[in-house]
Design a protein around this motif. Sequence first.
Motif, PDB file in Angstrom:
ATOM      1  N   PHE A   1       2.965  -0.952  -5.632  1.00 26.68           N
ATOM      2  CA  PHE A   1       2.403  -1.038  -4.284  1.00 26.68           C
ATOM      3  C   PHE A   1       2.909   0.098  -3.386  1.00 26.68           C
ATOM      4  CE2 PHE A   1       1.591  -5.237  -5.928  1.00 26.68           C
ATOM      5  CZ  PHE A   1       0.364  -5.555  -5.384  1.00 26.68           C
ATOM      6  N   THR A   2       4.083   0.619  -3.692  1.00 25.11           N
ATOM      7  CA  THR A   2       4.603   1.750  -2.921  1.00 25.11           C
ATOM      8  C   THR A   2       3.786   3.009  -3.181  1.00 25.11           C
ATOM      9  OG1 THR A   2       6.854   0.841  -2.927  1.00 25.11           O
ATOM     10  CG2 THR A   2       6.618   3.186  -2.479  1.00 25.11           C
TER      11      THR A   2
ATOM     12  N   TYR B   1       5.480   3.699   6.408  1.00 21.56           N
ATOM     13  CA  TYR B   1       5.654   4.441   5.156  1.00 21.56           C
ATOM     14  C   TYR B   1       4.544   5.472   4.981  1.00 21.56           C
ATOM     15  CZ  TYR B   1       6.952   5.409   0.330  1.00 21.56           C
ATOM     16  OH  TYR B   1       7.364   6.034  -0.820  1.00 21.56           O
ATOM     17  N   TYR B   2       3.323   5.070   5.288  1.00 17.84           N
ATOM     18  CA  TYR B   2       2.178   5.958   5.080  1.00 17.84           C
ATOM     19  C   TYR B   2       2.140   7.094   6.106  1.00 17.84           C
ATOM     20  CZ  TYR B   2      -2.655   7.534   4.565  1.00 17.84           C
ATOM     21  OH  TYR B   2      -3.773   8.296   4.381  1.00 17.84           O
TER      22      TYR B   2
ATOM     23  N   THR C   1       9.047  -1.482   3.484  1.00 22.46           N
ATOM     24  CA  THR C   1       9.989  -2.555   3.822  1.00 22.46           C
ATOM     25  C   THR C   1       9.391  -3.952   3.699  1.00 22.46           C
ATOM     26  OG1 THR C   1       9.384  -2.312   6.165  1.00 22.46           O
ATOM     27  CG2 THR C   1      11.311  -1.068   5.362  1.00 22.46           C
ATOM     28  N   GLY C   2       8.082  -4.062   3.659  1.00 23.69           N
ATOM     29  CA  GLY C   2       7.442  -5.378   3.602  1.00 23.69           C
ATOM     30  C   GLY C   2       7.465  -6.030   2.235  1.00 23.69           C
ATOM     31  N   ILE C   3       8.041  -5.349   1.244  1.00 30.50           N
ATOM     32  CA  ILE C   3       8.202  -5.948  -0.081  1.00 30.50           C
ATOM     33  C   ILE C   3       9.690  -6.063  -0.372  1.00 30.50           C
ATOM     34  CG2 ILE C   3       7.735  -5.764  -2.545  1.00 30.50           C
ATOM     35  CD1 ILE C   3       5.315  -4.107  -1.929  1.00 30.50           C
TER      36      ILE C   3
ATOM     37  N   LYS D   1       8.512  10.057  -2.717  1.00 33.46           N
ATOM     38  CA  LYS D   1       7.516   9.942  -1.663  1.00 33.46           C
ATOM     39  C   LYS D   1       6.884  11.303  -1.379  1.00 33.46           C
ATOM     40  CE  LYS D   1       6.749   8.543   3.144  1.00 33.46           C
ATOM     41  NZ  LYS D   1       7.332   8.021   4.401  1.00 33.46           N
ATOM     42  N   GLY D   2       5.556  11.292  -1.263  1.00 31.39           N
ATOM     43  CA  GLY D   2       4.828  12.519  -0.962  1.00 31.39           C
ATOM     44  C   GLY D   2       4.454  13.338  -2.180  1.00 31.39           C
TER      45      GLY D   2
END
Length: 564
Positions: free
Chosen positions: A118-119, A143-144, A152-154, A192-193
Amino acid sequence: MKIKKAGALSLSLLLGLSGCASGTQSESNEKTLTVGTSQEMSGVFSPLYYLSGFDGDVINLIYQGMLKYDAKSELNPDLAKEMPTVSEDGKTVTFKLKKGVKFSDGTKFTSSDVKYTFTVLSDPSYTGYLSTVPSNIEGYEDYYSGDAKELTGIETPDDYTVVFHLSSPMIDAVSTLGTQPICSDEQFNYEKGHTKKIEKKSGKPIGTGAYKLKSFDKSKGATFVKNDQFDFKDGEYDVDRIIIKKTDSSTELSELKKGNLDLLPANIEQSKIGQASLDKNLKVSSYKTAGEGFLGFNCASGTTKDQAVRQALAYAIDRESFVDSFFKYEEASDEVKKDLIGYVPEVYWNPVSNLVGSYVTGDETLEGLTVYRYDLEKAKQILEDAGWKVGSDGIREKDGQKLEVKFLVSVDVPALETLIPMFKKSWSEIGIDLKQSSVDYNTVLSTISDDAQVDDWSIYFVSSSYQGVIDTDSNTTLATKNPYNFSRIQDEELDNDLKAGLNTSSEEESKEYYSKAMIRENELVPYFPLYGTKAFNLYSKRVSGLTTGPVCIWSQAMKDVKLK
């Protein structure tokens, strides 16, 4: 439309590799199932990036989600050890995971893999079509679009617990989160990215499912063998090897009769179904499909940007005549003759929706819904009222622009062989100049999904296959600027109703708003359903135990398949 998840929907043509012939076993007594397909797989075998329903069969064989649908359209635990718990406010969903599960490369499956999957879908560099799947998870925007280093929501309090915190309730939270196929967080060194490297290696799938990819050739097909890391139970997954073989639609039934194929899945051609039903060596089974064959209209460019043109085109299609002729059995067993193939949908929507599917099939009437019955005079009047006047050559024009539509057509689609002559005749009668371009299926998908090619087409044809009994797939195909909104329709009223239908935990409230969205959609006509169908599996008598349903197709139903 598989398009999978984010709505979970699948673009496919619903029509029906060189390797081992079916009906034979190798020297090691491997049981081989050979499945025919007349369309090429593209080779995008990542559940994060695939688009084609034919690639989706590969995903189904190799990957697992935490939950999966069965042939009765009911959700069951898959990688989860039980169904998730949902908080009273609908904003917290907790999954408990099975222990001892491994990916095909031997790495251990844990909650970290779920969070990773999901990330990646939330990453600012992610270019696939599933970015809406995690968009309601808390911390997604940070995050996006921001500097957050994690989603953080997971939460993953331990290796076998995953807790999703949502920004607002979602009517489809359990199915959307639960059925997303899970990828290994150890396959790539994710940063990330930097998701490009993940996308580039989408042809190298590593999953937790019962099978793994052995070989793939775009022109021939794919071969799968059992995943030796999978925990096989006695009596399950009797098939050792699966071959998805690229076939010619004109000869595939003959190949099935000769024993060179074992299975032609999801067929809607009456001649093949009828002939198979009369062959003592073949079996036929059917199920209601979660999909429609439809036209997609370009709402951003060209003549179909005009709503009146889209409405006129819809009124000038004799869908009833097509369904009556194309799906009528010429010859078939008495039993199969009772099993009608096609029907005319009232609206482009999931026909097996547990809330509003009966409006799609016409079993119930939705008050206020515009219904497009064949009416050339009405079509002409709509164009006249919109300022499209007939020119000296019979083609309408407006402000110096000819009423030309550019139709992007997939090759080797039997339904189109009947439909296109009908389109040409009726549309010319109302003053429309039809320009046809025939390309392969994957080119259709790549063209309509590419903003740089938006001026190159007006209309396309595919069939969608939804993979759930929910309505939120329509959020992905109709909401403004959603990556699956290939029509590129933008309408604030429609967006508001779609959002309200999604962001609630009340089925009654969701049905109310999705019904409003259906009404508005049919006024705008970004998509137009041509037919809905049952699908028929045609297979050898050596095959047993194949039980399919609207959201459980052959590649999701291999557990109970047996071969003689």
